[in-house]
Write a protein that holds these residues in place. Sequence first.
Motif, mmCIF file in Angstrom:
data_model
loop_
_atom_site.group_PDB
_atom_site.id
_atom_site.type_symbol
_atom_site.label_atom_id
_atom_site.label_comp_id
_atom_site.label_asym_id
_atom_site.label_seq_id
_atom_site.Cartn_x
_atom_site.Cartn_y
_atom_site.Cartn_z
ATOM 1 N N ALA A 116 10.675 27.154 -25.639
ATOM 2 C CA ALA A 116 11.264 25.790 -25.941
ATOM 3 C C ALA A 116 10.206 25.177 -26.604
ATOM 4 O O ALA A 116 10.455 24.304 -27.697
ATOM 5 C CB ALA A 116 11.808 25.245 -24.594
ATOM 6 N N ALA A 117 9.084 25.148 -26.119
ATOM 7 C CA ALA A 117 7.871 24.343 -26.937
ATOM 8 C C ALA A 117 7.589 24.825 -28.416
ATOM 9 O O ALA A 117 7.586 23.870 -28.988
ATOM 10 C CB ALA A 117 6.600 24.583 -25.905
ATOM 11 N N HIS A 118 7.767 26.076 -28.545
ATOM 12 C CA HIS A 118 7.543 26.632 -29.679
ATOM 13 C C HIS A 118 8.836 26.166 -30.658
ATOM 14 O O HIS A 118 8.694 25.623 -31.991
ATOM 15 C CB HIS A 118 7.671 28.282 -29.825
ATOM 16 N N GLY A 119 10.052 26.098 -29.944
ATOM 17 C CA GLY A 119 11.053 25.448 -30.783
ATOM 18 C C GLY A 119 10.789 24.189 -31.296
ATOM 19 O O GLY A 119 11.418 23.771 -32.289
ATOM 20 N N LEU A 120 10.255 23.334 -30.453
ATOM 21 C CA LEU A 120 10.045 21.898 -30.664
ATOM 22 C C LEU A 120 8.862 21.762 -31.656
ATOM 23 O O LEU A 120 9.052 21.048 -32.728
ATOM 24 C CB LEU A 120 9.381 21.303 -29.513
ATOM 25 N N LEU A 121 8.008 22.634 -31.763
ATOM 26 C CA LEU A 121 7.014 22.877 -32.758
ATOM 27 C C LEU A 121 7.568 23.029 -34.235
ATOM 28 O O LEU A 121 7.431 22.396 -35.290
ATOM 29 C CB LEU A 121 5.953 23.722 -32.389
ATOM 30 N N LEU A 122 8.590 24.136 -34.044
ATOM 31 C CA LEU A 122 9.093 24.371 -35.449
ATOM 32 C C LEU A 122 10.045 23.376 -35.876
ATOM 33 O O LEU A 122 10.005 23.108 -37.218
ATOM 34 C CB LEU A 122 9.799 25.738 -35.246
ATOM 35 N N ALA A 123 10.720 22.720 -35.138
ATOM 36 C CA ALA A 123 11.511 21.539 -35.488
ATOM 37 C C ALA A 123 10.847 20.652 -36.062
ATOM 38 O O ALA A 123 11.238 19.835 -36.966
ATOM 39 C CB ALA A 123 12.509 21.204 -34.432
ATOM 40 N N ALA A 124 9.651 20.283 -35.621
ATOM 41 C CA ALA A 124 8.725 19.162 -35.836
ATOM 42 C C ALA A 124 8.195 19.429 -37.447
ATOM 43 O O ALA A 124 8.463 18.741 -38.419
ATOM 44 C CB ALA A 124 7.434 18.675 -35.107
ATOM 45 N N HIS A 125 7.830 20.706 -37.739
ATOM 46 C CA HIS A 125 7.418 21.020 -39.176
ATOM 47 C C HIS A 125 8.527 21.115 -40.031
ATOM 48 O O HIS A 125 8.501 20.595 -41.356
ATOM 49 C CB HIS A 125 6.723 22.537 -38.706
ATOM 50 N N ALA A 126 9.714 21.581 -39.582
ATOM 51 C CA ALA A 126 10.930 21.338 -40.566
ATOM 52 C C ALA A 126 11.379 20.121 -41.012
ATOM 53 O O ALA A 126 11.844 20.039 -41.942
ATOM 54 C CB ALA A 126 12.172 22.152 -39.770
ATOM 55 N N GLN A 127 10.883 19.017 -40.254
ATOM 56 C CA GLN A 127 11.030 17.914 -40.445
ATOM 57 C C GLN A 127 9.859 17.026 -41.243
ATOM 58 O O GLN A 127 9.769 15.689 -41.492
ATOM 59 C CB GLN A 127 11.671 16.884 -39.359
ATOM 60 N N GLY A 128 9.096 17.655 -41.566
ATOM 61 C CA GLY A 128 7.761 17.208 -42.351
ATOM 62 C C GLY A 128 6.754 16.505 -41.388
ATOM 63 O O GLY A 128 5.818 15.965 -41.840
ATOM 64 N N LEU A 129 6.891 16.888 -40.211
ATOM 65 C CA LEU A 129 5.947 16.054 -39.133
ATOM 66 C C LEU A 129 4.858 17.257 -38.886
ATOM 67 O O LEU A 129 4.900 18.433 -39.034
ATOM 68 C CB LEU A 129 6.766 16.009 -37.945
ATOM 69 N N GLY A 130 3.794 16.743 -38.217
ATOM 70 C CA GLY A 130 2.726 17.545 -37.906
ATOM 71 C C GLY A 130 2.661 17.780 -36.516
ATOM 72 O O GLY A 130 3.072 16.623 -35.699
ATOM 73 N N ALA A 131 2.248 18.660 -35.826
ATOM 74 C CA ALA A 131 2.268 18.691 -34.194
ATOM 75 C C ALA A 131 1.306 19.937 -33.999
ATOM 76 O O ALA A 131 1.018 20.873 -34.842
ATOM 77 C CB ALA A 131 3.744 19.261 -33.710
ATOM 78 N N VAL A 132 0.709 19.793 -32.584
ATOM 79 C CA VAL A 132 -0.284 20.812 -32.255
ATOM 80 C C VAL A 132 -0.002 20.755 -30.596
ATOM 81 O O VAL A 132 0.239 19.624 -30.095
ATOM 82 C CB VAL A 132 -1.743 20.528 -32.504
ATOM 83 N N TRP A 133 -0.064 22.000 -30.238
ATOM 84 C CA TRP A 133 0.170 22.232 -28.581
ATOM 85 C C TRP A 133 -1.203 22.381 -28.046
ATOM 86 O O TRP A 133 -1.842 23.287 -28.563
ATOM 87 C CB TRP A 133 0.983 23.503 -28.594
ATOM 88 N N ARG A 134 -1.662 21.309 -27.187
ATOM 89 C CA ARG A 134 -2.936 21.732 -26.656
ATOM 90 C C ARG A 134 -2.606 21.835 -25.146
ATOM 91 O O ARG A 134 -1.629 21.459 -24.501
ATOM 92 C CB ARG A 134 -3.567 20.325 -26.629
#
Length: 188
Positions: A116-134
């Motif tokens: 689920a967390a990875h899906g959230l990261l992919l969806a952020a990237h798909a919308q032009g957002l940046g994200a990092v999981w720490r």
Amino acid sequence: MEALDLMLNRVSVTRLTDPAPTSAQLDLMFRAALRAPDHGQLRPWRFLTIQGEARERLGKLMAESLRVRSPEASDDALLKARKMPLRAPLLVVVIARVQPHPKVPGSEQVLAVSCAAHGLLLAAHAQGLGAVWRTGEFSYDPYLAKALGLTGDEQILGFIYIGTPEGTLRTPPALEPKQFVSEWTGAN
């Protein structure tokens, strides 16, 4: 963005700035997260969003948590802990809520939340957002977990920092599948 392009080019973005995702963007990210594989349909995930002044309150909690864990922590270490949540305009705390189940062990439930967390990261990237999981020490800290309202059957799997990328995204390294994949043909 094409799905395969998205998966092949997503990178962690550590330099994040305003603006935070809009409520519509965040809704899409969570909808993507909720499509994670989920054996038994237990929905073992929970998320907390932290933005605005709440990030400063989280930083204060992180510094308190560090002091409880390490009473000898330096002022610099405490200041660093206070500033951690300020590295992005939005944080999402990823929480696994492991439930007793005769066919779905806790480890599978944690894996579902990770997906689920990875899906959230992919969806952020798909919308032009940046994200990092720490992750790090605060992900495993019982003081912080309690302060964030987690129950005994819940654990923090990490903090996803989300915002607008500052600068150019790095190019992901080219990895060769043959370095990680082998065929098993049966026992001799």
